[in-house]
Design a protein around this motif. Structure first.
Motif: not given
Length: 161
Positions: A152-161
């Motif tokens: 979930a943290l990795r997915e959140k970081q992808k969306v933030a970029r």
């Protein structure tokens, strides 16, 4: 020079089942007494730690059921039994401590991984307390939950970029 340092920390064989079956409370690094071309077999990764265990006899510690396959280009000094008991090199005080703790109910001396440090074969052994079935299920659930959090943290970081 850096290549040798990296290689010395890389495990040649690992007992992944140990963390599943035991709570590892203490770890010790021990040397191994090898014969003939066993070190060459170890360096090529031809060792199997599954189902191996350590025992203390007469103030010495021995590793049983460690399978080191014979070296193909070996000579007549190859050991004939690949699963023979191998002596481990520890300080006398460490052996006494392990002996006392392993005599308690539910404790075992479990090999965790084999690696080479400064040209010598070393084995990491741990004092493990056996897990019950419900402990294993609980550990698996924690591991799955941690994996979901990381995903979930990795997915959140992808969306933030």
């Amino acid at each position: 020079m850096a290549k040798n340092k990296d290689q010395s920390q890389k495990p040649l064989a690992q007992n992944k089942k140990a963390s599943h079956d035991y709570f590892i409370e203490e770890t010790y690094e021990a040397g191994m007494v090898l014969m003939g071309t066993e070190i060459k077999s170890l360096r090529t990764g031809r060792a199997n730690l599954n189902d191996s265990f350590a025992t203390v006899r007469n103030g010495e510690i021995f590793l049983h059921n460690l399978h080191i396959s014979p070296f193909e280009q070996g000579n007549r000094h190859n050991p004939t039994d690949p699963t023979r008991a191998r002596k481990l090199l520890l300080h006398k005080s460490q052996i006494a401590k392990l002996f006392g703790q392993s005599k308690q109910e539910g404790y075992s001396i479990v090999p965790l991984k084999i690696y080479v440090r400064n040209g010598y074969a070393k084995i990491l052994i741990g004092l493990g307390k056996g897990k019950k079935q419900y402990d294993k299920r609980e550990s698996a659930a924690k591991k799955d939950a941690q994996r979901d959090i990381q995903r979930a943290l990795r997915e959140k970081q992808k969306v933030a970029r």
